[in-house]
Design a protein around this motif. Structure first.
Motif, PDB file in Angstrom:
ATOM      1  N   GLN B 268       2.287   8.082  -5.683  1.00  0.00           N
ATOM      2  CA  GLN B 268       1.386   7.452  -4.361  1.00  0.00           C
ATOM      3  C   GLN B 268       0.783   6.021  -4.713  1.00  0.00           C
ATOM      4  O   GLN B 268       1.004   4.970  -4.002  1.00  0.00           O
ATOM      5  N   ALA B 269       0.349   5.975  -6.070  1.00  0.00           N
ATOM      6  CA  ALA B 269      -0.445   5.000  -6.384  1.00  0.00           C
ATOM      7  C   ALA B 269       0.436   3.792  -6.570  1.00  0.00           C
ATOM      8  O   ALA B 269       0.125   2.680  -6.774  1.00  0.00           O
ATOM      9  N   ALA B 270       1.720   3.946  -6.991  1.00  0.00           N
ATOM     10  CA  ALA B 270       2.733   3.014  -7.434  1.00  0.00           C
ATOM     11  C   ALA B 270       3.145   1.860  -6.224  1.00  0.00           C
ATOM     12  O   ALA B 270       3.757   1.163  -6.496  1.00  0.00           O
ATOM     13  N   LEU B 271       2.850   2.471  -5.051  1.00  0.00           N
ATOM     14  CA  LEU B 271       3.197   1.723  -3.874  1.00  0.00           C
ATOM     15  C   LEU B 271       4.497   1.304  -3.939  1.00  0.00           C
ATOM     16  O   LEU B 271       4.677   0.047  -4.204  1.00  0.00           O
ATOM     17  N   PRO B 272       5.327   2.056  -3.777  1.00  0.00           N
ATOM     18  CA  PRO B 272       6.689   1.805  -3.898  1.00  0.00           C
ATOM     19  C   PRO B 272       7.064   0.600  -2.786  1.00  0.00           C
ATOM     20  O   PRO B 272       6.506   0.610  -1.699  1.00  0.00           O
ATOM     21  N   PHE B 273       8.018  -0.459  -3.256  1.00  0.00           N
ATOM     22  CA  PHE B 273       8.114  -1.454  -2.338  1.00  0.00           C
ATOM     23  C   PHE B 273       8.967  -1.108  -1.132  1.00  0.00           C
ATOM     24  O   PHE B 273       9.016  -1.854  -0.317  1.00  0.00           O
ATOM     25  N   GLY B 274       9.622  -0.095  -1.227  1.00  0.00           N
ATOM     26  CA  GLY B 274      10.503   0.189  -0.031  1.00  0.00           C
ATOM     27  C   GLY B 274       9.838   0.854   1.061  1.00  0.00           C
ATOM     28  O   GLY B 274       9.430  -0.100   2.024  1.00  0.00           O
ATOM     29  N   ALA B 275      10.225   2.011   1.471  1.00  0.00           N
ATOM     30  CA  ALA B 275       9.492   2.349   2.747  1.00  0.00           C
ATOM     31  C   ALA B 275       8.034   2.233   3.033  1.00  0.00           C
ATOM     32  O   ALA B 275       7.386   2.495   2.194  1.00  0.00           O
ATOM     33  N   GLU B 276       7.575   1.858   4.517  1.00  0.00           N
ATOM     34  CA  GLU B 276       6.549   1.788   4.579  1.00  0.00           C
ATOM     35  C   GLU B 276       6.025   2.801   5.820  1.00  0.00           C
ATOM     36  O   GLU B 276       6.324   2.624   6.555  1.00  0.00           O
ATOM     37  N   THR B 277       5.146   3.456   5.595  1.00  0.00           N
ATOM     38  CA  THR B 277       4.838   4.552   6.491  1.00  0.00           C
ATOM     39  C   THR B 277       3.378   4.459   6.931  1.00  0.00           C
ATOM     40  O   THR B 277       3.007   5.107   7.907  1.00  0.00           O
ATOM     41  N   MET B 278       2.504   3.893   6.295  1.00  0.00           N
ATOM     42  CA  MET B 278       1.144   3.566   6.785  1.00  0.00           C
ATOM     43  C   MET B 278       0.760   2.612   7.355  1.00  0.00           C
ATOM     44  O   MET B 278       1.418   1.448   7.338  1.00  0.00           O
ATOM     45  N   ARG B 279      -0.328   2.871   8.146  1.00  0.00           N
ATOM     46  CA  ARG B 279      -0.680   1.807   8.863  1.00  0.00           C
ATOM     47  C   ARG B 279      -1.679   0.445   7.982  1.00  0.00           C
ATOM     48  O   ARG B 279      -2.302   1.230   7.100  1.00  0.00           O
ATOM     49  N   ARG B 280      -1.684  -0.478   8.325  1.00  0.00           N
ATOM     50  CA  ARG B 280      -2.443  -1.301   7.320  1.00  0.00           C
ATOM     51  C   ARG B 280      -3.960  -0.886   7.204  1.00  0.00           C
ATOM     52  O   ARG B 280      -4.574  -0.987   6.179  1.00  0.00           O
ATOM     53  N   GLU B 281      -4.464  -0.383   8.365  1.00  0.00           N
ATOM     54  CA  GLU B 281      -5.717  -0.262   8.358  1.00  0.00           C
ATOM     55  C   GLU B 281      -6.308   0.691   7.549  1.00  0.00           C
ATOM     56  O   GLU B 281      -7.552   1.147   7.255  1.00  0.00           O
ATOM     57  N   ASP B 282      -5.163   1.800   7.170  1.00  0.00           N
ATOM     58  CA  ASP B 282      -5.591   2.967   6.351  1.00  0.00           C
ATOM     59  C   ASP B 282      -5.826   2.672   5.216  1.00  0.00           C
ATOM     60  O   ASP B 282      -5.079   1.913   4.574  1.00  0.00           O
ATOM     61  N   LEU B 283      -6.802   3.268   4.360  1.00  0.00           N
ATOM     62  CA  LEU B 283      -6.838   2.974   3.034  1.00  0.00           C
ATOM     63  C   LEU B 283      -5.910   3.756   2.281  1.00  0.00           C
ATOM     64  O   LEU B 283      -5.330   4.624   2.631  1.00  0.00           O
ATOM     65  N   LEU B 284      -5.649   3.192   0.944  1.00  0.00           N
ATOM     66  CA  LEU B 284      -4.904   3.846   0.082  1.00  0.00           C
ATOM     67  C   LEU B 284      -5.131   5.205  -0.297  1.00  0.00           C
ATOM     68  O   LEU B 284      -6.384   5.637  -0.492  1.00  0.00           O
TER      69      LEU B 284
ATOM     70  N   PHE C 201      -4.932 -13.061  -1.421  1.00  0.00           N
ATOM     71  CA  PHE C 201      -4.512 -12.222  -2.251  1.00  0.00           C
ATOM     72  C   PHE C 201      -3.510 -12.720  -3.131  1.00  0.00           C
ATOM     73  O   PHE C 201      -2.250 -12.686  -2.708  1.00  0.00           O
ATOM     74  N   VAL C 202      -3.581 -13.300  -4.298  1.00  0.00           N
ATOM     75  CA  VAL C 202      -2.542 -13.802  -5.127  1.00  0.00           C
ATOM     76  C   VAL C 202      -2.113 -12.436  -6.146  1.00  0.00           C
ATOM     77  O   VAL C 202      -2.923 -11.882  -6.651  1.00  0.00           O
ATOM     78  N   SER C 203      -0.961 -12.485  -6.241  1.00  0.00           N
ATOM     79  CA  SER C 203      -0.338 -11.102  -7.057  1.00  0.00           C
ATOM     80  C   SER C 203       1.009 -11.335  -7.216  1.00  0.00           C
ATOM     81  O   SER C 203       2.073 -12.017  -6.626  1.00  0.00           O
ATOM     82  N   HIS C 204       1.401 -10.610  -8.283  1.00  0.00           N
ATOM     83  CA  HIS C 204       2.896 -10.623  -8.659  1.00  0.00           C
ATOM     84  C   HIS C 204       3.482  -9.384  -8.027  1.00  0.00           C
ATOM     85  O   HIS C 204       4.509  -8.929  -8.413  1.00  0.00           O
ATOM     86  N   ASP C 205       2.448  -8.437  -7.869  1.00  0.00           N
ATOM     87  CA  ASP C 205       2.898  -7.213  -7.319  1.00  0.00           C
ATOM     88  C   ASP C 205       3.206  -6.803  -5.838  1.00  0.00           C
ATOM     89  O   ASP C 205       2.501  -6.830  -5.014  1.00  0.00           O
ATOM     90  N   LEU C 206       4.708  -6.981  -5.512  1.00  0.00           N
ATOM     91  CA  LEU C 206       4.958  -7.510  -4.344  1.00  0.00           C
ATOM     92  C   LEU C 206       4.800  -6.024  -3.398  1.00  0.00           C
ATOM     93  O   LEU C 206       4.591  -6.134  -2.215  1.00  0.00           O
ATOM     94  N   GLY C 207       4.791  -5.063  -4.150  1.00  0.00           N
ATOM     95  CA  GLY C 207       4.527  -3.550  -3.358  1.00  0.00           C
ATOM     96  C   GLY C 207       3.312  -3.643  -2.778  1.00  0.00           C
ATOM     97  O   GLY C 207       3.098  -3.239  -1.569  1.00  0.00           O
ATOM     98  N   THR C 251      12.584  -0.462  -7.364  1.00  0.00           N
ATOM     99  CA  THR C 251      12.133   0.506  -6.408  1.00  0.00           C
ATOM    100  C   THR C 251      12.202   1.920  -6.847  1.00  0.00           C
ATOM    101  O   THR C 251      11.693   2.750  -6.194  1.00  0.00           O
ATOM    102  N   GLY C 252      12.678   2.325  -8.115  1.00  0.00           N
ATOM    103  CA  GLY C 252      12.679   3.671  -8.359  1.00  0.00           C
ATOM    104  C   GLY C 252      14.050   4.188  -7.649  1.00  0.00           C
ATOM    105  O   GLY C 252      14.452   5.339  -7.754  1.00  0.00           O
ATOM    106  N   ALA C 253      14.759   3.236  -6.946  1.00  0.00           N
ATOM    107  CA  ALA C 253      16.167   3.988  -6.311  1.00  0.00           C
ATOM    108  C   ALA C 253      17.046   3.792  -7.357  1.00  0.00           C
ATOM    109  O   ALA C 253      17.199   2.903  -8.050  1.00  0.00           O
ATOM    110  N   ALA C 254      18.038   4.854  -7.227  1.00  0.00           N
ATOM    111  CA  ALA C 254      19.183   4.825  -8.258  1.00  0.00           C
ATOM    112  C   ALA C 254      20.069   3.806  -8.038  1.00  0.00           C
ATOM    113  O   ALA C 254      20.792   3.156  -8.676  1.00  0.00           O
ATOM    114  N   ASP C 255      20.034   3.332  -6.700  1.00  0.00           N
ATOM    115  CA  ASP C 255      21.029   1.934  -6.539  1.00  0.00           C
ATOM    116  C   ASP C 255      20.311   0.838  -6.714  1.00  0.00           C
ATOM    117  O   ASP C 255      21.177  -0.321  -6.501  1.00  0.00           O
TER     118      ASP C 255
END
Lengths: 270, 337, 326
Positions: B268-284, C201-207, C251-255
């Motif tokens: 959860q903490a890794a904040l995967p760059f892919g899918a987004e399901t949370m609203r921005r106002e929600d805290l992590l 927010f300056v960052s290199h962490d795109l996630g 992304t952790g995705a296999a692809d």
């Protein structure tokens, strides 16, 4: 205070004792130490009126040792104070102003550094004359480059630390930032240098005296060693006793410098 | 005691670690030392990548250094480290050093750190070849150039004559990889090899490692704090917490269906760059507190675990088989996804 | 116009004869109540830009304004009234606190310098610490006695002391452990949500950026190459660099490796000392054509709603009018 460690306490104790002796010299050994008081070449621990014996002219070694403390400590501490003072000023100016000021000051520092400290002091005393103030001046002027370089290096390093920027973000004016945030950190390593500088100054003074360039009106341990050289084989105590005193003085100052340097370093995490 | 992963092959795995314990000597007058690794074990088969994930204090770095033999002399190491079946820690120092030099290559986080600044990069690789493969002169240089080409450095003949500081971070890391491969090791250890690199360069280096593992049939132990990196390149992932492995299994499983609450929290903490399901106002989702020190007599994660029960605070959960991997949790598999 | 505005900012650094164009013509704005993500790799100029945005550095050209008034005075100093409105959170918490002072003293400093100390300074400081979720009893502690996450929250408390309208954060969680990052990010999110603070927010962490930003600005070699609404930029990136950057993130995705559409960039980011002619991205760009090495594309509105600086992805009007080949 236990963090000073055994070395620190020993050094403080020894130096404290030496300072006391220097201050109370006239009480402990009244009279002029250069007076001839007994027969010459009296060995130490034989006559309690002269506990450390006499030299080849009949002068009391104990009295000379006591009064010699004054010269060594005075010259050592004063010269070191001067050297460190000059070094801090030069290093601070170079570190903060940078640009051409830095370049000029560093070239001057290097020029002084290329001449061995002792030779420079020797040359100056030869030219100016061998009086205590001149000796202090000579040693001070030849010893400042080390401090200057250290202060400058520390300032350059600390200037780029984030907490200096953080102070600017808090609204601090640049001059205040320099004095409150940068300088204290830059000066802290100098404390470790104090021990070394004082020790070196005492040694230079002793060496100058040994070579006959000490103040002729004062008794100095170095002068005593020079004096005793001629009769080293038959009366080694004339060399050994003042030699040990020099060693003790330098050692105690170094130990103090070490202990304080360590204790005052701000704890670093990680 | 921890048993190795279920994959059985006839040849012993290039790297097998069993019940590794590492403690660092005490400083000052303190009698007890600091325990960093508390019984870690795993195996890395040839031609595969094991991602060892952990945060600071998890023991991942100490594990790596223990395998590589880079711990300070005052550190105590117990347990078994087997290189191609031969136990390393039992051997006398000289033999151990030789085995390691030839069998293990290591890559560090700081790309230029392992490169000597006063030697050209080519001569450093030549040196490894001379010591471990007996090559000298032109033969060594030819092999050096071939290694540089293998790690994707263009114009290897000229590049071999540059100094480390003339290279960018990515190129330096490639050189470090070439040097690590020079002796022909069967095991590659990598300590956060891409953390200090830019995103685009990181991708290149990870690509390179994947290629090399496949082509040279290496066993790569990749230590990282970045779950996404491990998930993208590793075959299996082992998660370390407070000196122990808390979960180990196929990468996709550990990431997508973590059985241990800590693995879940990391995901959860890794904040995967892919899918987004949370609203921005929600805290992590937050993981309160900090990692405990190694060596307790209860589950080290219990103070921070949303599923902790009484048993967790009284006993140490052992690593036991679960699904196609292993988990050390009394409530394994119950954490929701 | 309210908020922070940077217009036409240039910043060059000189070493000897070489000049690095760290920031080479950038417009950027942060309005109160919005989170702007600034992303890019090393050498792109984002940290330089962030420092200029808070007045730690002066641009060689261009304007920096806060609520319509210049941030810096002519002599390079700053009016206290401007100083308090924009604050900075540094990347390394241990480096941003004076190791000789307690964190309580560090928070006391901005209050004292701006004359904002109430009758009970201790209470004020305790209040600020509580706002970031720290036990007020930590105030007398030295920085090294706190964990990374705690210390970074203390840094935020310090930044909040002057009640700024804009907070510029340079990689605030990059040096923290993964499981601790959320704690600090949540503090920032709460400030944004509850107090309407604007955040750069300056960052290199795109996630992280994708999760929290309203708008995102992508920089490459001193210029903005793409900017727009957060979701628009990430779901439909226009500039080839943005696409490659997004594709580089594991992304952790296999692809991740095998996806044909995503390509991992070759080569290294060039240095700001030698910026390529024409479009500065063209040497590494998978879509580059001959024209790209000659004409420097302008940042302009794309059909998808964001702005990007590329003439190949969506040819500009003049490009269409004037060219004969592709």
């Amino acid at each position: 205070m236990t963090r000073l460690g055994f070395g620190g306490w020993f050094g403080l104790g020894a130096l404290g004792l030496l300072v006391l002796v220097a201050l109370a010299a006239d009480l402990i050994a009244p009279g002029d130490p250069l007076d001839i008081v007994a027969r010459p070449m009296l060995p130490p621990f034989t006559d309690w009126a002269h506990p450390l014996g006499t030299d080849q002219l009949g002068r009391d070694v104990f009295a000379a040792m006591i009064h010699g403390t004054r010269v060594s400590l005075l010259v050592g501490l004063a010269a070191a104070a001067g050297a460190i003072g000059i070094g801090i000023v030069v290093g601070t100016l170079a570190g903060f102003l940078t640009g051409w000021v830095d370049d000029v000051l560093m070239r001057v520092t290097e020029a002084f550094q290329t001449v061995p400290t002792f030779l420079l002091a020797l040359a100056m005393v030869s030219v100016l004359g061998a009086s205590t103030p001149n000796i202090i001046l000579a040693i001070g002027i030849s010893s400042w480059p080390q401090t200057a370089r250290l202060v400058r290096a520390e300032i350059l390093s600390l200037k780029s630390r984030d907490y200096v920027d953080a102070a600017r973000m808090a609204g601090m004016r640049p001059l205040m930032v320099a004095f409150r945030e940068v300088l204290p950190g830059a000066l802290q390593p100098v404390i470790a240098l104090v021990g070394v500088t004082v020790g070196a100054a005492i040694l230079v003074e002793s060496s100058l005296a040994f070579l006959g360039l000490g103040d002729p009106n004062e008794v100095s341990w170095g002068g005593m060693v020079a004096n005793g050289r001629a009769v080293l084989r038959i009366a080694p105590h004339l060399v050994v006793i003042p030699g040990l005193a020099v060693a003790l003085a330098v050692l105690s100052v170094s130990l103090i410098g070490d202990a304080f340097g360590r204790r005052l370093a701000p704890a670093r995490e990680r | 005691m921890v048993t190795p992963a279920p994959e059985e092959t006839t040849a012993p795995p290039p790297l097998a670690v069993d019940d590794l314990r590492v403690s660092f000597a005490a400083r000052g007058g303190d009698a007890a030392g600091t325990l960093a690794v508390d019984g870690i074990g795993f195996a890395v088969p040839a031609g595969s990548i094991l991602g060892l994930i952990g945060e600071s204090g998890s023991g991942k770095s100490a594990t790596l250094l223990a395998i590589a033999g880079l711990l300070p002399a005052s550190a105590r190491v117990e347990g078994t480290v087997r290189l191609d079946g031969r136990s390393l820690l039992d051997l006398p120092e000289r033999q151990r050093a030789r085995l390691r030099g030839r069998g293990i290559g290591m890559i560090f986080q700081n790309p230029g750190g392992s490169l000597n600044p006063v030697l050209t990069v080519g001569s450093q690789i030549d040196e490894v070849l001379t010591v471990h493969r007996g090559l000298t002169g032109r033969a060594a240089r030819a092999e050096t150039e071939s290694l540089l080409a293998k790690v994707g450095i263009g114009d290897p003949r000229n590049r071999a004559n540059v100094y480390a500081h003339q290279l960018s971070g990515g190129l330096k890391q490639r050189v470090a990889i070439a040097a690590a491969l020079a002796a022909g090791p069967s095991v590659l250890l990598a300590d956060e090899p891409t953390t200090a690199l830019d995103a685009t360069v990181q991708a290149q280096i990870l690509d390179l490692l994947l290629d090399l593992v496949a082509r040279e049939n290496l066993a790569l132990l990749l230590v990282t704090h970045d779950l996404a990196v491990a998930a993208s390149v590793a075959d299996r992932i082992a998660v370390a917490y407070a000196g122990r492995i808390v979960e180990e299994g196929p990468a996709a499983e550990v990431v997508r269906r973590p059985a241990h609450p800590y693995s879940h929290a990391l995901g959860q903490a890794a904040l995967p760059f892919g899918a987004e399901t949370m609203r921005r106002e929600d805290l992590l989702p937050e993981l309160p507190g900090r990692m405990a020190s190694a060596g307790g007599s209860a589950c080290a994660f219990a103070p921070r675990c949303p599923l902790a029960v009484a048993r967790c605070r009284a006993e140490v959960p052992l690593l036991t088989p679960f699904g196609s991997g292993r988990v050390a949790c009394f409530r394994a598999g119950e954490v929701g996804a | 116009m309210s908020g922070l505005v940077l217009a036409g900012v240039h910043r060059r650094f000189r070493t000897g004869k070489l000049v690095a164009r760290a920031v080479d013509g950038v417009d950027l704005g942060v309005a109160p109540g919005e989170i702007v993500g600034l992303v890019g790799e090393s050498g792109c100029g984002k940290t330089t830009l962030a420092r200029i945005a808070v007045g730690l550095d002066r641009p060689d050209e261009g304007r920096v304004e806060l609520d319509g008034a210049p941030l810096l005075r002519g002599d390079g100093g700053m009016e206290p009234a401007q100083r308090r409105r924009v604050q900075y959170v540094f990347q390394d918490p241990y480096g941003s606190f004076n190791p000789r002072r307690s964190i309580g003293q560090a928070i006391h400093l901005p209050l004292a310098l701006h004359g904002r100390l109430g009758r009970d300074a201790g209470q004020q400081i305790a209040g600020l610490l509580a706002q970031v979720g720290l036990d007020p009893a930590l105030a007398p502690r030295r920085p090294h006695e706190l964990s990374g996450g705690q210390l970074q929250r203390a840094a935020i408390a310090r930044a909040l002391a002057l009640e700024p309208e804009i907070l510029v954060c340079d990689e605030p969680v990059a040096s923290l452990d993964v499981s601790v990052r959320a704690q600090v990010l949540n503090v920032l999110l709460s400030l944004w949500r509850d107090r309407g603070i604007g955040i750069l927010f300056v960052s290199h962490d795109l996630g992280v950026v994708r999760r929290i930003a309203d708008r995102v600005v992508v920089m490459y070699l001193g210029r903005v190459v793409e900017e727009g609404a957060n979701e628009t930029v990430w779901s439909a990136p226009r500039h080839p660099y943005t696409r490659s950057l997004a594709a580089s993130i594991p992304t952790g995705a296999a692809d991740w490796r095998k996806d044909g559409e995503r390509h991992h960039l070759t080569g290294e980011p060039p240095s700001p000392f030698s910026i390529p002619p024409g479009c500065r991205f063209h040497p590494r760009c998978p879509l580059a054509i001959a024209r790209c090495s000659q004409v420097d594309p302008v940042l302009r509105m794309m059909s998808t709603g964001q702005r990007a600086a590329c003439d190949v992805v969506e040819p500009s009007a003049e490009a269409l009018a004037g060219q004969t080949e592709g």
